[in-house]
Design a protein around this motif. Structure first.
Motif, PDB file in Angstrom:
ATOM      1  N   ALA A 167      51.221  44.536  68.782  1.00 46.11           N
ATOM      2  CA  ALA A 167      50.103  44.589  67.827  1.00 46.11           C
ATOM      3  C   ALA A 167      48.832  44.952  68.577  1.00 46.11           C
ATOM      4  N   VAL A 168      48.228  46.066  68.181  1.00 48.42           N
ATOM      5  CA  VAL A 168      47.026  46.555  68.867  1.00 48.42           C
ATOM      6  C   VAL A 168      45.799  45.943  68.186  1.00 48.42           C
ATOM      7  N   THR A 169      45.119  45.070  68.916  1.00 50.83           N
ATOM      8  CA  THR A 169      44.066  44.250  68.318  1.00 50.83           C
ATOM      9  C   THR A 169      42.656  44.795  68.555  1.00 50.83           C
ATOM     10  N   GLU A 214      45.589  45.986  74.014  1.00 52.40           N
ATOM     11  CA  GLU A 214      44.180  46.401  73.970  1.00 52.40           C
ATOM     12  C   GLU A 214      44.044  47.676  74.786  1.00 52.40           C
ATOM     13  N   ASN A 215      43.113  48.537  74.381  1.00 47.91           N
ATOM     14  CA  ASN A 215      42.953  49.784  75.146  1.00 47.91           C
ATOM     15  C   ASN A 215      41.732  49.756  76.069  1.00 47.91           C
ATOM     16  N   ARG A 216      40.934  48.662  75.994  1.00 53.79           N
ATOM     17  CA  ARG A 216      39.809  48.554  76.927  1.00 53.79           C
ATOM     18  C   ARG A 216      39.928  47.271  77.730  1.00 53.79           C
ATOM     19  N   GLY A 252      55.056  55.744  69.071  1.00 51.75           N
ATOM     20  CA  GLY A 252      55.005  55.347  67.673  1.00 51.75           C
ATOM     21  C   GLY A 252      53.788  54.484  67.417  1.00 51.75           C
ATOM     22  N   MET A 253      52.925  54.943  66.482  1.00 48.65           N
ATOM     23  CA  MET A 253      51.742  54.217  66.058  1.00 48.65           C
ATOM     24  C   MET A 253      51.832  54.104  64.531  1.00 48.65           C
ATOM     25  N   SER A 254      50.765  53.628  63.910  1.00 48.35           N
ATOM     26  CA  SER A 254      50.843  53.389  62.458  1.00 48.35           C
ATOM     27  C   SER A 254      51.335  54.612  61.682  1.00 48.35           C
ATOM     28  N   ILE A 270      56.692  49.865  70.022  1.00 45.42           N
ATOM     29  CA  ILE A 270      55.807  50.585  69.108  1.00 45.42           C
ATOM     30  C   ILE A 270      54.459  49.875  69.122  1.00 45.42           C
ATOM     31  N   ARG A 271      53.396  50.667  69.072  1.00 45.52           N
ATOM     32  CA  ARG A 271      52.034  50.118  69.202  1.00 45.52           C
ATOM     33  C   ARG A 271      51.313  50.281  67.866  1.00 45.52           C
ATOM     34  N   LEU A 272      51.187  49.198  67.127  1.00 47.21           N
ATOM     35  CA  LEU A 272      50.644  49.301  65.773  1.00 47.21           C
ATOM     36  C   LEU A 272      49.325  48.566  65.610  1.00 47.21           C
ATOM     37  N   GLY A 273      48.337  49.274  65.064  1.00 46.75           N
ATOM     38  CA  GLY A 273      47.046  48.678  64.765  1.00 46.75           C
ATOM     39  C   GLY A 273      46.760  48.708  63.278  1.00 46.75           C
ATOM     40  N   SER A 274      46.285  49.859  62.787  1.00 47.75           N
ATOM     41  CA  SER A 274      45.734  49.929  61.422  1.00 47.75           C
ATOM     42  C   SER A 274      46.712  49.467  60.333  1.00 47.75           C
ATOM     43  N   VAL A 275      47.985  49.759  60.474  1.00 48.19           N
ATOM     44  CA  VAL A 275      48.934  49.379  59.426  1.00 48.19           C
ATOM     45  C   VAL A 275      49.060  47.857  59.306  1.00 48.19           C
TER      46      VAL A 275
HETATM   47  C1  LIG Z   1      44.643  52.311  68.845  1.00 50.94           C
HETATM   48  C2  LIG Z   1      45.882  52.624  69.541  1.00 50.94           C
HETATM   49  C3  LIG Z   1      47.133  52.415  68.932  1.00 50.94           C
HETATM   50  C4  LIG Z   1      47.283  51.920  67.490  1.00 50.94           C
HETATM   51  O1  LIG Z   1      46.891  52.910  66.621  1.00 50.94           O
HETATM   52  P1  LIG Z   1      47.081  52.786  65.021  1.00 50.94           P
HETATM   53  O2  LIG Z   1      47.112  54.175  64.555  1.00 50.94           O
HETATM   54  O3  LIG Z   1      45.918  52.009  64.534  1.00 50.94           O
HETATM   55  O4  LIG Z   1      48.368  52.068  64.794  1.00 50.94           O
HETATM   56  C5  LIG Z   1      48.271  52.697  69.660  1.00 50.94           C
HETATM   57  N1  LIG Z   1      48.203  53.162  70.925  1.00 50.94           N
HETATM   58  C6  LIG Z   1      47.031  53.384  71.547  1.00 50.94           C
HETATM   59  C7  LIG Z   1      47.037  53.892  72.939  1.00 50.94           C
HETATM   60  C8  LIG Z   1      45.843  53.125  70.887  1.00 50.94           C
HETATM   61  O5  LIG Z   1      44.673  53.343  71.513  1.00 50.94           O
END
Ligand SMILES: *Cc1c(COP(=O)(O)O)cnc(C)c1O
Length: 233
Positions: A38-40, A61-63, A206-208, A222-227
């Protein structure tokens, strides 16, 4: 925390779980073969803190500064994934906090990580970022450079090259499939070249927008944020 926020997050998570399960079933894969990170980055620490209560323990987290901050607040049960670019001057402080570093995109960074991991007497799992979509704007190793890295990777003793990571172009999900299948083939080839010195089993893709196609093509992370946070934050 507002009960509505918690319920909305729970509902989003349930819907995402259903989609992950269906994609696994289509591909003949087990649900346990795919980890949800879960990308917070877009939500507060308070909202991020609801995730472990809902059974999600892998957070990304990306930062680095934001990872440090949330990690201090959320405590040691969380497995933190550094998913964005890590500047070399942030390595020392970030290493002790993370389970895995996605997005390692240069030999210089690999060598800096190796040095610091040796100092901290750890073996750190990293994923090499690959520009598998070929967009000029994207970071990462070029697919054609990957195999020639193998001898350098074999010299790293305090880093486990746990696999590869990529970001697909933002487009219709089905159009992302070639990016993901390319990454899988590159992983297979590199794995063979590394001769068991590194795990090289993971595919972080794989993202949202495109996670179901990524799962069908073999994603293990899989890295999911917005969804997840739609209507929550
Ligand atoms: C923000 C981010 C995500 C998540 O993106 P969403 O489209 O919101 O699911 C995944 N990977 C990286 C590297 C990101 O920066």
């Amino acid at each position: 925390m507002d009960a509505n926020v918690r319920e909305k997050l729970r509902a989003n998570l349930a819907a995402v779980e259903q989609r992950i399960g269906a994609a696994c079933a289509r591909a003949g894969r087990r649900r346990s073969d795919v980890a949800l990170v879960a990308v917070t980055k877009t939500v507060s620490t308070d909202i991020a803190a609801l995730l472990p209560e809902l059974g999600v323990l892998d957070l990304g987290e990306n930062r680095p500064q934001e990872l440090w901050r949330k990690s201090a607040a959320l405590g040691p049960t969380i497995r933190w994934h550094m998913i964005g670019h890590l500047q070399r001057n942030k390595i020392e402080r970030t290493l002790p906090l993370v389970t895995m570093i996605h997005g390692v995109d240069s030999i210089r960074l690999l060598q800096a990580l190796e040095q610091e991991a040796a100092k901290q007497q750890r073996r750190v799992p990293v994923l090499l970022e690959v520009n598998a979509s070929g967009e000029v704007s994207k970071q990462g190793f070029a697919p054609s450079d990957l195999e020639s890295l193998a001898p350098t990777l074999c010299e790293l003793k305090h880093i486990d090259v746990a696999g590869l990571m990529t970001m697909a172009a933002l487009q219709e999900p089905e159009a992302c499939r070639p990016t993901f299948s390319t990454l899988r083939r590159l992983r297979d080839r590199l794995h063979a070249r590394l001769g068991g010195l590194h795990g090289c089993a993971h595919l972080s893709m794989g993202m949202s927008n495109d996670f179901e196609v990524a799962i069908e093509e073999g994603a293990t992370l899989i890295r999911l944020g917005s969804v997840l946070f739609e209507g929550v934050a």
